[in-house]
Write a protein that holds these residues in place. Sequence first.
Motif, PDB file in Angstrom:
ATOM      1  N   GLY A 147      -4.633  47.234   6.729  1.00 57.21           N
ATOM      2  CA  GLY A 147      -4.562  46.725   8.107  1.00 57.21           C
ATOM      3  C   GLY A 147      -4.374  47.859   9.097  1.00 57.21           C
ATOM      4  O   GLY A 147      -5.012  47.885  10.159  1.00 57.21           O
ATOM      5  N   ASP A 148      -3.511  48.811   8.745  1.00 52.05           N
ATOM      6  CA  ASP A 148      -3.283  49.961   9.636  1.00 52.05           C
ATOM      7  C   ASP A 148      -4.572  50.765   9.812  1.00 52.05           C
ATOM      8  O   ASP A 148      -4.875  51.234  10.916  1.00 52.05           O
ATOM      9  N   LEU A 152      -5.237  41.252  11.549  1.00 54.87           N
ATOM     10  CA  LEU A 152      -5.322  42.251  10.475  1.00 54.87           C
ATOM     11  C   LEU A 152      -4.755  41.698   9.172  1.00 54.87           C
ATOM     12  O   LEU A 152      -3.937  40.777   9.200  1.00 54.87           O
ATOM     13  N   ASN A 209     -11.393  39.841  15.359  1.00 55.64           N
ATOM     14  CA  ASN A 209     -11.329  40.428  16.705  1.00 55.64           C
ATOM     15  C   ASN A 209     -12.099  39.505  17.662  1.00 55.64           C
ATOM     16  O   ASN A 209     -13.200  39.814  18.080  1.00 55.64           O
ATOM     17  N   ALA A 233     -11.218  42.574   9.629  1.00 52.32           N
ATOM     18  CA  ALA A 233     -10.350  42.347  10.786  1.00 52.32           C
ATOM     19  C   ALA A 233     -10.938  41.188  11.568  1.00 52.32           C
ATOM     20  O   ALA A 233     -12.147  40.944  11.493  1.00 52.32           O
ATOM     21  N   VAL A 273      -1.630  42.432  18.344  1.00 52.94           N
ATOM     22  CA  VAL A 273      -1.937  42.665  16.932  1.00 52.94           C
ATOM     23  C   VAL A 273      -1.246  41.571  16.135  1.00 52.94           C
ATOM     24  O   VAL A 273      -0.046  41.324  16.320  1.00 52.94           O
ATOM     25  N   TYR A 295      -6.370  41.772  17.687  1.00 53.57           N
ATOM     26  CA  TYR A 295      -6.759  42.214  16.343  1.00 53.57           C
ATOM     27  C   TYR A 295      -6.023  41.331  15.334  1.00 53.57           C
ATOM     28  O   TYR A 295      -4.788  41.358  15.280  1.00 53.57           O
ATOM     29  N   ASP A 325      -8.904  50.738  17.365  1.00 46.39           N
ATOM     30  CA  ASP A 325      -8.356  51.486  18.512  1.00 46.39           C
ATOM     31  C   ASP A 325      -9.353  52.532  19.006  1.00 46.39           C
ATOM     32  O   ASP A 325      -9.447  52.784  20.206  1.00 46.39           O
ATOM     33  N   ARG A 377      -6.884  48.879  12.060  1.00 46.78           N
ATOM     34  CA  ARG A 377      -6.398  48.991  13.445  1.00 46.78           C
ATOM     35  C   ARG A 377      -6.802  50.337  14.061  1.00 46.78           C
ATOM     36  O   ARG A 377      -7.220  50.405  15.219  1.00 46.78           O
ATOM     37  N   PRO A 406       1.217  44.420   9.087  1.00 50.78           N
ATOM     38  CA  PRO A 406      -0.074  44.898   8.603  1.00 50.78           C
ATOM     39  C   PRO A 406       0.069  45.785   7.364  1.00 50.78           C
ATOM     40  O   PRO A 406       0.970  46.619   7.293  1.00 50.78           O
TER      41      PRO A 406
END
Length: 441
Positions: free
Chosen positions: A179-180, A167, A144, A142, A202, A165, A187, A183, A175
């Motif tokens: 990617g999920d 992703l 960031n 990721a 995002v 983010y 989070d 995330r 995403p």
Amino acid sequence: MRISVIGCGYLGAVHAASMASLGHDVVGIDVDPDKIARLAAGTAPFYEPGLPELLAEVSGTGRLTFSTDMADAAGAQIHFLCVGTPQKHGEFRADLSYVESAFEDLRPHLAAGDVVAGKSTVPVGTAEDLAARLTGTGASLAWNPEFLREGFAVQDTLHPDRLVYGLPTDDEGVPTAEGDAARALLDEVYATPLSEGTPLVVTDYATAQLVKVAANSFLATKISFINAMAELCEATGADVTRLADAIGYDARIGRRFLNAGLGFGGGCLPKDIRAFMARAGELGVDQALSFLREVDAINMRRRVRMVDLAREVSAGSIVGKRVTVLGAAFKPDSDDVRDSPALSVAAQMQLQGAHVTVTDPQAVENARAKWPDLKYAATALEAAQGADVVVLATEWAEYRDLDPDALGGVVAHRAIVDGRNVLDPKAWRAAGWTYRALGRP
Ligand code: UDX
């Protein structure tokens, strides 16, 4: 959550301590054994307001450890890459060797499901390359970016303006499952700032990488814009601080980051705009950023103008004159002298024949390591003994608050150049000083 933070400089050390204070289990890793020993002992290896208190707060919890051994990153679910990307010697491009070596050292210690979260400021395309190199490890990447300012790093990390983010996304920019999952981990890391309403953007890798350099380019442009206006003010007898106040009332413009003076320096803005120009060239869109050349040139011209003003108030010559420079750090509340305009001006005057004494509340040791030939003093009054001209180069509160009479009592000639437009010209002139400033009559 178990977190590793790779690279414990201004960014990483603050990130590691902040994440521990949010309740995570953090290991900070750096190749510099001295830095790690100091952090492990609960001491900040550089000056950053709030960091010593934060280290003290988390040291008793057992949630923050430090190591020089990358193997200690194993077991963390998320690994923040916080190493530096300085300007390459003799080029505009960023030197990615620290990112490369940190990433390669980390890779064998990754487990399936881990996330590597890049925070370093990198040329766009770097994340895509690193992500490809994680294939087969089961870990994902990721991006960031961080936006912390030195001097406010703790505040900016715990209460950021926004979180971004970058992703892994599919062809539609959505995403992927990976990617999920990344995330969800991010989070959880940032649960506290997110619960406080911090905006979250995002996006894909490329946008996330560009956000950082775009933000820094905008800030640099804003500063150079007002410094260009300062040049106009100098040619016309206008006052750039009043001009900034007046245009700053327009909410679309805003008064913040419109302080004219000696311009920007530090470990981010100058090298980031140059690396961005270099990357644009590689991408075949160099024209899009050619304005940044001008931004850079305006910024560097302020340093030259500052030396000229010191010469003007020294009866046309600084050769053999005693010059006191107030400030060595690139900005107040920092001990960072990387590309410091203050130190650059001090060194220039010394090279042009002046006898320069520099003082700074925090940066004298770092300055001395860089420019051992300059003379250093602990306080403004000590530095100004017998001075022919005083140059205010970094706007520390204690220099803003200097008493013109007290300082006047120790100098040989009452002449001051205000490189940050923070002194009250009336008060200084009333005390018999010749007062000059960048962009003010
Ligand atoms: C900057 C960005 O602000 C931050 O978001 C990013 O993550 C890293 O780079 P920093 O380098 O800590 O942070 O300093 P900043 O407060 O942005 O100041 C940069 C330089 O601009 C300093 O030399 C400062 O003196 C100068 N400056 C700032 C001005 O000359 N005028 C201004 O109005 C504001």
